[in-house]
Design an enzyme around this catalytic site. Structure first.
Site, PDB file in Angstrom:
ATOM      1  CB  CYS A 141      -1.261   0.058   1.330  1.00 40.89           C
ATOM      2  SG  CYS A 141      -2.039   1.704   1.705  1.00 40.89           S
TER       3      CYS A 141
ATOM      4  CB  THR B  12       2.642  11.250  -1.921  1.00 41.78           C
ATOM      5  OG1 THR B  12       2.668  10.171  -1.828  1.00 41.78           O
ATOM      6  CG2 THR B  12       2.465  12.278  -1.332  1.00 41.78           C
TER       7      THR B  12
ATOM      8  NE  ARG C 109      -1.317  17.694  -8.764  1.00 46.09           N
ATOM      9  CZ  ARG C 109      -1.461  16.932 -10.030  1.00 46.09           C
ATOM     10  NH1 ARG C 109      -0.243  17.380 -10.816  1.00 46.09           N
ATOM     11  NH2 ARG C 109      -2.710  16.922 -10.550  1.00 46.09           N
TER      12      ARG C 109
ATOM     13  N   GLY D 226       6.587  14.967  -5.850  1.00 43.09           N
ATOM     14  CA  GLY D 226       7.457  14.280  -5.883  1.00 43.09           C
ATOM     15  C   GLY D 226       7.753  13.098  -4.556  1.00 43.09           C
TER      16      GLY D 226
ATOM     17  CD  GLU E 116      -0.835  -7.235  -1.985  1.00 45.42           C
ATOM     18  OE1 GLU E 116      -2.607  -7.175  -1.211  1.00 45.42           O
ATOM     19  OE2 GLU E 116      -0.413  -7.466  -1.370  1.00 45.42           O
TER      20      GLU E 116
END
Length: 482
Positions: free
Chosen positions: A341, A344, A350, A352, A375
């Site tokens: 899993c 961010t 956005r 990086g 996965e």
């Protein structure tokens, strides 16, 4: 599954009751509620009992659709038909499953479907109703509560029923037809429909984590008393959650830890990575899963976090380590998954960081000497990030290689699974199938063009800064047996 569901629900209620009744002076402990048997973790891993979507949370109550409105509270209003002569009569409040064009953030009207409705003020006021709408051509994370002020009432399409039995059959068929397959490829239409029915309405509207507030995207199985919370406060160091700001402030005065639990395994300038064992730090990892599920729709729920390692990315300053995102992986994956899993947080997207987390997972694979793959299924945002990473890494290796290179050699150099290499190069039209084998065929100018389209590298991982020893299951088992 039903038996496990009941146990999970009892655990939620027991944990919530304990949190409410354990007093500490004049401070009630309702500011900390953790359900030790209910975890919104990753899909497809572990040996525990597996249930899809919201099935693990059936004991939690979903908000009702406002019930049947008495006929005296139903009013017919007349609206001016846009761009047409004459008027149109519309009955308010609108019903669940009605369709109407609704104003969105771009200032335009988009076709939407009413998923749920509520009236918490005056049920006799037809304009006091709120409607939870799903924009038909958008991802479910765009769903939100709206009032009829945001509707173009001239576009209302009323769902008509031809008898109770017929209506019920149509409703079930419609649920199956409307079920969103994206991110649920491993589930049949009935499972998808059940998942979406239970998780159709967000139970938490917004969260505050550190210095940021952000809207949530999806339903997450928090304990029942947190349902319909407008703003939920998280401690950015322990990830414990609170309904009131004062509770969070009181908690922060007691907390001395200013970083995630576990071991710091990477530090470069202001970026740091911590490895957290789900078995050793259960409460933190459970709370992380609650938080992550608010922004992930396609993952399955599991009861146990013991089988996973969590890698927490933080920005470091004089105040401490502030969580940016994370990924988890199985301690021992028979399928060769190096990531289960990934998330961010919206406040840091956005920038990086997603590509950094993906790159970091492959650096761990290189340390382990194993070929890895994420996965499935991947979310829409996850798929974009992975395709960009694979494209950039593979083409840079091909570009720097003199002579020929095979798919297997590419896999050994990058630790990317051969299936992922083939699918990536096929999308770029840089591979052909000739005489029973795949052949890479790429002109230098075409490689440069594809690299440019792949976007930036994002935050770079420096392998020499990684101080890490791979997980040893045999060592842990020996320590457990004594």
């Amino acid at each position: 599954t039903d038996q496990s569901t009941t146990k999970a629900g009892m655990a939620v209620e027991k944990a919530s009751a304990t949190a409410r009744h354990e007093g500490e002076g004049d401070v009630m402990r309702d500011d900390v509620a953790v359900a030790p048997e209910m975890h919104a973790t990753v899909k497809g891993a572990g040996r525990g009992k597996r249930v899809t979507g919201g099935m693990a949370c059936k004991t939690l109550q979903r908000p009702s659709g406002g019930g049947k409105v008495p006929q005296e509270n139903v009013k017919k209003v007349t609206v001016q038909a846009n761009g047409e002569e004459g008027e149109k009569d519309v009955e308010l409040p609108l019903e669940v499953n009605d369709k109407v064009k609704c104003l969105w953030k771009d200032g335009k009207y988009h076709e939407a479907k009413i998923i749920e409705r509520r009236n918490v003020t005056d049920r006799s006021d037809v304009h006091a109703w709120q409607y939870y709408v799903h924009y038909l051509k958008m991802n479910r994370r765009m769903d939100s509560w709206m009032t009829d002020e945001s509707f173009d009432l001239t576009t209302v399409v009323v769902e008509s029923d031809k008898g109770e039995k017929d209506a019920k059959g149509k409703a079930n068929k419609r649920k199956l037809e409307d079920a969103h397959v994206d991110g649920h490829e491993d589930m049949d239409p009935h499972q998808i429909a059940e998942h979406e029915e239970f998780t159709k309405v967000k139970n938490i509207s917004r969260i505050e984590l550190g210095k940021y507030q952000c809207d949530t995207w999806y339903f997450s199985p928090f304990p029942e008393e947190y349902n319909d919370t407008d703003l939920l406060y998280f401690c950015e160091f322990t990830l414990q959650f609170f309904k009131r700001k004062e509770q969070l402030q009181r908690h922060l005065r007691k907390v001395e830890m200013r970083h995630p639990p576990g071991d710091e395994i990477y530090r470069h300038e202001s970026l740091s990575m911590f490895e957290v064992d789900g078995k050793k730090e259960k409460i933190f990892c459970q709370n992380l899963c609650y938080l992550a599920k608010l922004f992930l729709d396609h993952k399955t729920l599991y009861y146990d976090v013991d089988l996973f390692l969590f890698y927490i990315l933080c920005e470091v300053d004089e105040r401490g380590c502030h969580i940016v995102g994370y990924f988890s992986k199985e301690k021992s994956s028979e399928e060769g998954y190096n990531l289960a899993c990934i998330l961010t947080l919206p406040s840091y997207q956005r920038k990086g960081y997603g590509k950094f987390l993906i790159s970091f997972s492959y650096e761990l694979s290189k340390k382990e000497g194993k070929i890895g793959t994420p996965e499935r299924p991947l979310s829409d945002l996850g798929a974009v990030s992975y395709n960009s990473y694979w494209t950039r890494v593979l083409l840079n290796v091909i570009k720097d290689t003199e002579g020929t290179i095979s798919i297997r050699e590419l896999s050994e150099l990058t630790c990317i699974k051969t299936d992922d290499i083939i699918s990536t190069l096929q999308k770029l039209q840089l591979i052909q199938y000739q005489r029973g084998q795949h052949v890479i065929s790429a002109a230098p100018e075409l490689i440069d063009q594809c690299l440019k389209s792949a976007g930036s590298e994002g935050k770079k991982v420096y392998p020499e800064k990684l101080i890490w020893t791979p997980y040893n299951a045999e060592k842990e088992y020996t320590a457990y047996r004594g």
